[in-house]
Design a protein around this motif. Structure first.
Motif, PDB file in Angstrom:
ATOM      1  N   PHE A  98      -0.163   8.673   7.736  1.00 27.34           N
ATOM      2  CA  PHE A  98       0.179   7.527   6.916  1.00 27.34           C
ATOM      3  C   PHE A  98      -0.490   7.719   5.563  1.00 27.34           C
ATOM      4  N   ARG A  99       0.307   7.599   4.528  1.00 27.71           N
ATOM      5  CA  ARG A  99      -0.192   7.783   3.160  1.00 27.71           C
ATOM      6  C   ARG A  99      -0.383   6.406   2.533  1.00 27.71           C
ATOM      7  N   ILE A 100      -1.613   6.110   2.168  1.00 25.68           N
ATOM      8  CA  ILE A 100      -1.984   4.805   1.627  1.00 25.68           C
ATOM      9  C   ILE A 100      -2.232   4.949   0.136  1.00 25.68           C
ATOM     10  N   SER A 101      -1.492   4.198  -0.662  1.00 29.29           N
ATOM     11  CA  SER A 101      -1.704   4.177  -2.115  1.00 29.29           C
ATOM     12  C   SER A 101      -2.438   2.893  -2.478  1.00 29.29           C
ATOM     13  N   ILE A 102      -3.485   3.046  -3.281  1.00 26.89           N
ATOM     14  CA  ILE A 102      -4.387   1.934  -3.571  1.00 26.89           C
ATOM     15  C   ILE A 102      -4.241   1.521  -5.033  1.00 26.89           C
ATOM     16  N   SER A 103      -4.353   0.240  -5.280  1.00 29.97           N
ATOM     17  CA  SER A 103      -4.233  -0.306  -6.630  1.00 29.97           C
ATOM     18  C   SER A 103      -5.522  -1.001  -7.040  1.00 29.97           C
ATOM     19  N   ALA A 104      -5.752  -1.022  -8.342  1.00 30.24           N
ATOM     20  CA  ALA A 104      -6.885  -1.778  -8.882  1.00 30.24           C
ATOM     21  C   ALA A 104      -6.715  -3.272  -8.625  1.00 30.24           C
ATOM     22  N   ASN A 105      -5.490  -3.719  -8.403  1.00 34.53           N
ATOM     23  CA  ASN A 105      -5.220  -5.141  -8.189  1.00 34.53           C
ATOM     24  C   ASN A 105      -5.511  -5.611  -6.771  1.00 34.53           C
ATOM     25  N   PHE A 121       0.834  -1.199   0.000  1.00 34.06           N
ATOM     26  CA  PHE A 121       0.000   0.000   0.000  1.00 34.06           C
ATOM     27  C   PHE A 121       0.875   1.257   0.000  1.00 34.06           C
ATOM     28  N   GLY A 122       2.103   1.114  -0.504  1.00 36.16           N
ATOM     29  CA  GLY A 122       3.006   2.258  -0.532  1.00 36.16           C
ATOM     30  C   GLY A 122       3.492   2.613  -1.921  1.00 36.16           C
ATOM     31  N   SER A 123       2.918   2.008  -2.957  1.00 38.52           N
ATOM     32  CA  SER A 123       3.355   2.248  -4.335  1.00 38.52           C
ATOM     33  C   SER A 123       2.268   2.980  -5.104  1.00 38.52           C
ATOM     34  N   ASN A 124       2.681   3.887  -5.991  1.00 36.87           N
ATOM     35  CA  ASN A 124       1.723   4.611  -6.837  1.00 36.87           C
ATOM     36  C   ASN A 124       1.316   3.812  -8.075  1.00 36.87           C
ATOM     37  N   ASN A 125       1.400   2.523  -7.976  1.00 32.40           N
ATOM     38  CA  ASN A 125       1.045   1.608  -9.055  1.00 32.40           C
ATOM     39  C   ASN A 125      -0.488   1.456  -9.110  1.00 32.40           C
ATOM     40  N   TYR A 126      -1.177   2.577  -9.352  1.00 34.49           N
ATOM     41  CA  TYR A 126      -2.630   2.649  -9.181  1.00 34.49           C
ATOM     42  C   TYR A 126      -3.406   1.648 -10.038  1.00 34.49           C
ATOM     43  N   LEU A 127      -2.953   1.408 -11.261  1.00 35.86           N
ATOM     44  CA  LEU A 127      -3.706   0.543 -12.173  1.00 35.86           C
ATOM     45  C   LEU A 127      -3.130  -0.863 -12.254  1.00 35.86           C
ATOM     46  N   GLU A 147      -8.639  -1.621 -21.027  1.00 30.69           N
ATOM     47  CA  GLU A 147      -9.075  -2.232 -19.775  1.00 30.69           C
ATOM     48  C   GLU A 147      -9.607  -1.161 -18.820  1.00 30.69           C
ATOM     49  N   PRO A 148     -10.709  -0.496 -19.224  1.00 30.94           N
ATOM     50  CA  PRO A 148     -11.272   0.552 -18.361  1.00 30.94           C
ATOM     51  C   PRO A 148     -11.745   0.031 -17.013  1.00 30.94           C
ATOM     52  N   TRP A 149     -11.941  -1.282 -16.894  1.00 29.93           N
ATOM     53  CA  TRP A 149     -12.381  -1.867 -15.626  1.00 29.93           C
ATOM     54  C   TRP A 149     -11.383  -1.581 -14.503  1.00 29.93           C
ATOM     55  N   ARG A 150     -10.123  -1.338 -14.867  1.00 23.79           N
ATOM     56  CA  ARG A 150      -9.116  -1.061 -13.842  1.00 23.79           C
ATOM     57  C   ARG A 150      -9.426   0.241 -13.096  1.00 23.79           C
ATOM     58  N   ARG A 151      -9.837   1.270 -13.843  1.00 20.41           N
ATOM     59  CA  ARG A 151     -10.219   2.526 -13.186  1.00 20.41           C
ATOM     60  C   ARG A 151     -11.468   2.343 -12.349  1.00 20.41           C
ATOM     61  N   VAL A 152     -12.395   1.541 -12.864  1.00 20.56           N
ATOM     62  CA  VAL A 152     -13.631   1.271 -12.117  1.00 20.56           C
ATOM     63  C   VAL A 152     -13.313   0.545 -10.814  1.00 20.56           C
ATOM     64  N   PHE A 201       5.391   9.406 -15.642  1.00 19.64           N
ATOM     65  CA  PHE A 201       5.211   7.981 -15.917  1.00 19.64           C
ATOM     66  C   PHE A 201       5.453   7.145 -14.666  1.00 19.64           C
ATOM     67  N   SER A 202       5.737   7.813 -13.548  1.00 20.81           N
ATOM     68  CA  SER A 202       6.112   7.085 -12.332  1.00 20.81           C
ATOM     69  C   SER A 202       4.925   6.808 -11.415  1.00 20.81           C
ATOM     70  N   LYS A 203       3.731   7.163 -11.835  1.00 18.20           N
ATOM     71  CA  LYS A 203       2.529   6.883 -11.033  1.00 18.20           C
ATOM     72  C   LYS A 203       1.762   5.740 -11.697  1.00 18.20           C
ATOM     73  N   ALA A 204       0.707   6.064 -12.439  1.00 14.90           N
ATOM     74  CA  ALA A 204      -0.122   5.006 -13.027  1.00 14.90           C
ATOM     75  C   ALA A 204       0.658   4.128 -14.002  1.00 14.90           C
ATOM     76  N   PHE A 205       1.654   4.707 -14.714  1.00 17.68           N
ATOM     77  CA  PHE A 205       2.411   3.917 -15.690  1.00 17.68           C
ATOM     78  C   PHE A 205       3.491   3.064 -15.024  1.00 17.68           C
ATOM     79  N   ALA A 206       3.852   3.374 -13.789  1.00 16.06           N
ATOM     80  CA  ALA A 206       4.717   2.536 -12.957  1.00 16.06           C
ATOM     81  C   ALA A 206       6.149   2.400 -13.470  1.00 16.06           C
TER      82      ALA A 206
END
Length: 430
Positions: free
Chosen positions: A397-404, A81-87, A326-331, A274-279
């Motif tokens: 505490f900063r929580i980063s959330i992923s679609a995964n 929960f610490g990575s900006n790997n959002y998608l 894969e728009p479901w990832r944003r959903v 490119f270091s957030k959603a694009f990882a």
């Protein structure tokens, strides 16, 4: 509001947990050897467990889980929960396969800047794809989002101009102001009234700029661009938007903050990474064709930096494929954020989250380092943001959330927060 002071800018950009205030005496820096000694004394005074809170070693790919070194120095699987790997693109099979093909065709590097030998066919393709995604006329690629901000400000602005900036803007923006030696006045976070007062009362010799972020990285809240852009246009000010945390995440098509708020691009200057959603790594600036062509020759961080390697550019191109297909990832990301927002509300969410970030406020009298070590031991990898990166009463505490992330992952996080809040006697809201 007062112009941003150098001391305030340094505090914004300081993400370390060590208090370096003793390294300055009467406003003058000590000699280098003394500062280095003070630094190492500070490190030695830390508890052994605290040394694992930063520069934590990860020994796996980044996904919903990672293999990492915990607070006791042991490797184990942890929920990330610490990575900006959002998608969830950091380990996506289509992206990995595309990168393999790119290595075979293009090799691993270019060894030159874009204006000389570093402008590849892949880079040109990526610029076109990003312009389509952002709804702009043209785009240019930088080696990092940090360099994009520095190059943007140095290339466009002069010391005769005036920048009006949200006080929560990223450290790279304020570093760009210092590099430029420009005039910058901050206004209260998302305070439209203060911004309008500044626009009314300040008439610079040069140009006027309004600089904001789409999604603010510490709290995860959005900028009210639907109010800011018309206001800036009313006073003939240029609008700069840092959409690092919004690109790929917000909007029906993943365009970002503009699409999320249903704003059509007119002539705004948009920065992203490119270091957030694009990882991966890298950054970009999108805008009018005239502005981008001007910046290609005026942004020093573009002119004097070697281009991103083809494999990174290929990864971003494949990431755009996934964003489109894969728009479901944003959903799913929004569903995960919504679930955690409900469950974590009693524990002190700093601001209602609107993207992929949730921040939990920690009372000033709580020991955030001990709490962070407890999260590590419970198998939860997240980031503690402590003084002086933020004021002492705004540690979180900063929580980063992923679609995964799965429902079980989210429930484990909530249960762990409850456990640690109880252990440290922090009173929850009803």
């Amino acid at each position: 509001m007062k112009p941003t002071s150098e001391n305030e800018e340094e505090k914004r950009g300081n993400g370390y947990s060590i208090d370096f205030s003793s390294a300055w005496r009467n406003g003058r820096k000590l000699p280098l050897d003394e500062r280095i000694k003070l630094f190492h004394v500070s490190l030695q005074n830390q508890e052994e467990a605290d040394k694992h809170l930063y520069m934590r070693v990860i020994d796996s790919s980044t996904d919903r889980t990672v293999i990492a070194v915990d607070a006791d120095g042991d490797k184990k699987e942890m929920l990330m929960f610490g990575s900006n790997n959002y998608l969830g693109l950091a380990n996506h099979p289509h992206i990995k396969e595309t990168v393999k093909k790119a290595i075979k065709k293009y090799g691993v590097g270019i060894a030159g800047p874009p204006l000389l030998n570093g402008y590849s066919s892949l880079m040109k393709e990526l610029e076109n794809r990003l312009s389509q995604l952002k709804g702009t006329e043209d785009t240019m690629i930088f080696t990092s989002g940090y360099n994009a901000n520095l190059g943007l400000l140095y290339g466009l602005c002069t010391p005769h101009d005036l920048l009006l900036a949200d006080e929560y803007n990223h450290a790279s923006f304020f570093d760009g102001v210092k590099l430029l030696r420009g005039k910058c006045i901050t206004f209260g976070h998302n305070n439209i009234g203060q911004l309008e007062d500044l626009l009314k009362t300040h008439k610079p010799d040069g140009d006027l700029f309004v600089a904001v972020e789409g999604v603010y990285s510490m709290d995860g809240d959005l900028s009210p661009l639907d109010q800011i852009i018309p206001l800036a246009q009313q006073y003939n000010a240029h609008t700069i938007i840092d959409d690092a945390h919004g690109t790929g995440v917000l909007g029906f098509n993943g365009e970002g903050i503009m699409e999320e708020l249903r704003i059509k691009w007119t002539n705004e200057i948009i920065m992203g990474t490119f270091s957030k959603a694009f990882a991966v790594n890298g950054g970009f600036i999108s805008g009018s064709r005239e502005v981008i062509e001007f910046l290609r020759f005026m942004a020093r961080t573009y002119m004097f930096s070697a281009s991103l390697p083809p494999v990174t550019i290929a990864a971003v191109l494949a990431g755009i494929d996934v964003i489109e297909n894969e728009p479901w990832r944003r959903v799913q990301l929004k569903k995960n954020v919504s679930f955690l927002t409900r469950k974590l509300k009693p524990f002190g969410i700093t601001t209602p989250p609107q993207a992929g970030i949730i921040s939990l406020n920690v009372p000033q009298d709580a020991n955030i380092r001990k709490m962070a070590n407890d999260f590590n031991r419970e198998g939860i990898f997240l980031n503690a943001i402590e003084f002086p990166a933020v004021p002492a009463d705004k540690q979180r505490f900063r929580i980063s959330i992923s679609a995964n992330h799965t429902n079980d992952d989210l429930k484990k996080l909530v249960d762990t927060v409850e456990l640690i809040w109880y252990k440290h006697n922090i009173v929850c809201n009803d």
